[in-house]
Design a protein around this motif. Structure first.
Motif, mmCIF file in Angstrom:
data_model
loop_
_atom_site.group_PDB
_atom_site.id
_atom_site.type_symbol
_atom_site.label_atom_id
_atom_site.label_comp_id
_atom_site.label_asym_id
_atom_site.label_seq_id
_atom_site.Cartn_x
_atom_site.Cartn_y
_atom_site.Cartn_z
ATOM 1 N N GLN A 35 0.824 -1.202 0.000
ATOM 2 C CA GLN A 35 0.000 0.000 0.000
ATOM 3 C C GLN A 35 0.866 1.263 0.000
ATOM 4 O O GLN A 35 0.597 2.225 -0.727
ATOM 5 C CB GLN A 35 -0.924 -0.018 1.233
ATOM 6 C CG GLN A 35 -2.145 0.876 1.124
ATOM 7 C CD GLN A 35 -1.810 2.357 1.326
ATOM 8 O OE1 GLN A 35 -0.898 2.698 2.089
ATOM 9 N NE2 GLN A 35 -2.542 3.227 0.624
ATOM 10 N N GLY A 39 0.717 1.842 -3.674
ATOM 11 C CA GLY A 39 -0.608 2.444 -3.665
ATOM 12 C C GLY A 39 -1.728 1.460 -3.868
ATOM 13 O O GLY A 39 -2.819 1.820 -4.326
ATOM 14 N N LYS A 40 -1.497 0.183 -3.527
ATOM 15 C CA LYS A 40 -2.520 -0.851 -3.704
ATOM 16 C C LYS A 40 -2.957 -1.376 -2.346
ATOM 17 O O LYS A 40 -2.131 -1.748 -1.511
ATOM 18 C CB LYS A 40 -1.967 -2.018 -4.543
ATOM 19 C CG LYS A 40 -1.762 -1.693 -6.011
ATOM 20 C CD LYS A 40 -3.091 -1.618 -6.738
ATOM 21 C CE LYS A 40 -2.911 -1.440 -8.241
ATOM 22 N NZ LYS A 40 -4.208 -1.411 -8.945
ATOM 23 N N ARG A 56 6.553 4.786 -5.045
ATOM 24 C CA ARG A 56 6.594 6.141 -4.488
ATOM 25 C C ARG A 56 7.302 6.199 -3.130
ATOM 26 O O ARG A 56 7.308 5.239 -2.359
ATOM 27 C CB ARG A 56 5.175 6.695 -4.346
ATOM 28 C CG ARG A 56 4.448 6.832 -5.681
ATOM 29 C CD ARG A 56 3.168 7.626 -5.548
ATOM 30 N NE ARG A 56 2.465 7.752 -6.814
ATOM 31 C CZ ARG A 56 2.759 8.654 -7.749
ATOM 32 N NH1 ARG A 56 3.751 9.529 -7.529
ATOM 33 N NH2 ARG A 56 2.065 8.701 -8.872
ATOM 34 N N GLY A 60 5.127 10.812 -1.425
ATOM 35 C CA GLY A 60 4.351 10.649 -2.650
ATOM 36 C C GLY A 60 5.128 10.890 -3.926
ATOM 37 O O GLY A 60 4.607 10.651 -5.031
#
Length: 468
Positions: A35, A39-40, A56, A60
């Motif tokens: 995550q 970003g999952k 990232r 970010g």
């Protein structure tokens, strides 16, 4: 050996620049890293499906873009959850991505993997046996096409299957012996009715065949360390260049040209040889001149290589004949190491190319300059190594495998003596027969890791590269 279940991470690709680099993670609950870096959320990265996405930093900003592949336990290399992040293979990019993963996984105890720890976990989680795990490293380190092919066979389980079959046959024979010892009142002539001697003979024949292939495979894996030693200007570097097929060593008439070892790996009929050219050995001349400090260091290193040699090629000048210095060099050779005395420069001495097997050593007459007699040397090296060109090794083998196979063979030989007709299957001889079978079974099982001590496992996996 107990398994440390804390999640681990490492760069899985070789150091340096490349088109693609891989950071690998293994362990439980890797989703916080997925995550944070990709970003999952949990469950949104389909197992075994490549997903193109950005990697990232914590703020970010972009580190790289690449593929993320998630392998759900137990369907992974290690048997645990595995995440592979494939990005551009620059060393800085890979280090940044690894550092970000370790940062994101701090709360779950993610740490840097030890050398070989991914494969160690695969072994401890029964994804691979020990012979297959070793084949992983052998495949990575293979220096010839034949070695790579044999390592692939071992990795696929060919070697392990042969060993498992042998263990099963020994185990079945042990069961028959133990049953006879447990029920002596049956008065069954065990050795005759169960054909124990015939079964044992078949097992020993199979083991002999395995040992032959394993010995060939060990040569294929490690090669033969062949050290060129002798006085300066006897043609060591010239011979190395001829065997290598290129000018890997500098050749001049100046004494002491070779100051340090020059190593070249070559093949003779598929067998790898590590040919090591060394500094010429000499002492001070009558006028007081002799090797300088750098050359003396080179000569010391020469003796170090001689001490580790599998075969010593003692180069001599056939034109000048043996000298006192040659004899002094011979006296310092270690006992038990095969020595080939090479009489070089027969183009000047008038000798014919020949092999002369004498009690002290095999003598070969050749000319490095005219490339005459070189095939005689190649043939003698193959003979000393025990290389059989007609035997294709089905698997690579390591020294520990050969030691275990030889020990098992010795135990089975002792078992055959206890089962001899002269013993007439006495209770004592059957007890000893059973014990020798048990010892043979344990030694064979150590190859695949069933009875392998933890300290040996630590040594084996510590020699793997990090990330594998």
């Amino acid at each position: 050996m107990t398994l440390d279940t804390s999640p681990i991470a490492a760069i899985a690709t070789a150091p340096g620049r490349g088109g693609i680099g891989v950071v690998r993670l293994s362990g439980k609950n890797l989703w916080p890293v997925v995550q944070a870096v990709c970003g999952k959320d949990e469950g949104t990265l389909a197992p075994r499906h490549a997903c193109y996405l950005p990697f990232r930093r914590a703020d970010g900003s972009l580190i790289d873009q690449g593929l993320a592949i998630y392998f759900k336990a137990p369907h992974s290399y290690t048997g645990e959850d595995v995440l592979e992040l494939q990005g551009h293979g620059g060393p800085v990019v890979m280090q940044m991505l690894l550092a970000r993963c370790l940062e994101a996984g701090a709360d779950i105890g993610l740490r840097l993997a030890e050398p070989g720890e991914f494969t160690q976990r695969a072994f401890l989680n029964d994804k691979l046996d020990l012979a297959q795990a070793e084949a992983v490293a052998d495949l990575i380190e293979a220096s010839t096409e034949a070695a790579a092919k044999s390592a692939s066979e071992s990795l696929s389980g060919a070697f392990s299957k042969v060993i498992h079959d042998l263990v099963n046959k020994v185990t079945n024979l042990r069961m028959l012996v133990e049953a006879t010892l447990d029920f002596p009142e049956e008065e069954i002539d065990f050795l005759e009715q169960s054909d124990a001697r015939g079964q044992l003979a078949a097992i020993r024949a199979t083991l002999d065949d395995v040992f032959m292939h394993a010995s060939q495979g060990a040569l294929l894996r490690d090669g033969l360390n062949v050290v060129l030693a002798g006085k300066p200007n006897v043609g060591k570097s010239s011979l190395l260049n001829i065997l290598a097929g290129s000018d890997v060593a500098i050749v001049t008439p100046i004494a002491g040209t070779t100051r340090d070892k020059v190593t070249e790996t070559i093949q003779i009929e598929g067998m790898p040889l590590n040919i090591i050219d060394t500094a010429g050995i000499r002492e001070a001349d009558e006028d007081g001149s002799g090797p300088d400090e750098v050359e003396r260091i080179g000569i010391e290193r020469t003796w170090g290589e001689v001490a580790r040699a599998d075969v010593i090629l003692h180069m001599l000048d056939a034109d000048r004949g043996p000298t006192v210095e040659d004899e002094k060099i011979t006296e310092r050779f270690p006992d038990g190491v095969p020595v080939i005395r090479i009489w070089n420069k027969i183009d000047r001495s008038g000798h014919k190319p020949a092999v002369d097997k004498m009690t002290d050593a095999t003598h070969i007459y050749l000319s490095a300059t005219d490339q005459v007699g070189i095939d005689l040397l190649r043939g003698e090296l193959l003979r000393i190594a025990g290389w059989q060109q007609t035997v294709e090794s089905r698997y690579l083998a390591r020294e520990r495998h050969l030691i275990a196979l030889k020990a098992a063979r010795d135990y089975l030989e002792s078992a055959a003596l206890h089962a001899a007709v002269d013993n007439q299957a006495s209770d004592k001889s059957l007890d000893l027969f059973a014990e020798e079978l048990r010892l043979a079974q344990e030694r064979l099982s150590s190859i695949t890791g069933k009875f392998t001590p933890d300290d040996l496992l630590g040594v084996i996996f510590s020699r793997f590269c990090i990330g594998k």
